[in-house]
Design an enzyme around this catalytic site. Sequence first.
Site, mmCIF file in Angstrom:
data_model
loop_
_atom_site.group_PDB
_atom_site.id
_atom_site.type_symbol
_atom_site.label_atom_id
_atom_site.label_comp_id
_atom_site.label_asym_id
_atom_site.label_seq_id
_atom_site.Cartn_x
_atom_site.Cartn_y
_atom_site.Cartn_z
ATOM 1 N NE ARG A 46 -1.067 -2.931 2.222
ATOM 2 C CZ ARG A 46 -0.436 -3.980 2.237
ATOM 3 N NH1 ARG A 46 -0.169 -4.726 1.236
ATOM 4 N NH2 ARG A 46 0.082 -4.316 3.475
ATOM 5 C CB CYS A 80 -4.222 -2.751 6.755
ATOM 6 S SG CYS A 80 -2.881 -1.970 5.584
ATOM 7 C CB THR A 82 -1.182 1.929 4.584
ATOM 8 O OG1 THR A 82 -0.278 1.984 5.792
ATOM 9 C CG2 THR A 82 -0.775 2.868 3.492
ATOM 10 C CB THR A 124 3.076 2.979 6.429
ATOM 11 O OG1 THR A 124 1.912 3.665 6.208
ATOM 12 C CG2 THR A 124 2.836 1.820 7.183
ATOM 13 C CE LYS A 163 4.212 -4.393 6.245
ATOM 14 N NZ LYS A 163 2.698 -4.953 6.468
ATOM 15 C CB CYS A 193 1.382 1.171 11.305
ATOM 16 S SG CYS A 193 1.890 -0.512 10.389
#
Length: 235
Positions: A46, A80, A82, A124, A163, A193
Amino acid sequence: MLGVLGGMGALATVDFLGKLVRSTPAMCDQDHIPMIVRFAPSIPDRTAAILEKGPDPLPGLREAAVSLEKAGATSIAIPCNTAHFWHPALQAQTSVPILHIADAVVDALPQHCFRNVRIGLLATSGTLSAGIYQERLARGGFVCRLPNEKRQTEIMRAIRFVKAGQLAASAVIMQEQLEDLLEGGCHYVVMACTEIPLALTSCGADYKRFLIDSTEALVGACLKLHLSRTAQQVY
């Protein structure tokens, strides 16, 4: 039935589901929220898309949202931050309400603090560039503070560590960025985030009292909607 559009990222989705189950006032299995999860890790990055450095995630997001609707979802949550850049476009494709994570955070803020305080954002680069939080916080009377470019680069590195499952490495970096925002005069810091709460799980109580978890805020919005619908069915 709650539809969860997840996989962005994997651990963040599991964290959302765990917090939702633990927060539900349930005495037995039947008291929990019925849900269906679409785990879609193949959706393109994203942040890269927002910064015009990668493919458009909207087709994948749209397909996943429509599949949840067809499966019987009556509301959708996307753990999420973003991805909420595409919230308006997604909502236009479905009659099922898609909860907005940033709106959930702003709604939760009065429980934590008073107006005209400085709110730091850990997010992010895509979320910050898209202004997903800044406008909403300003409308709510909050002053927003963002990390500088160098520190934002470190935040992105820490998110990538989560991640990759490297939580300890992420925690060291993320706590340093949190300390910088607090030392810079922020009264509270939003973990905007859903990877970030995983990195800051082990931070001390002295820090946790300043943190606002966007994942928990989204959980709260899901519970509020579910309980209101349950009450309507009872009466």
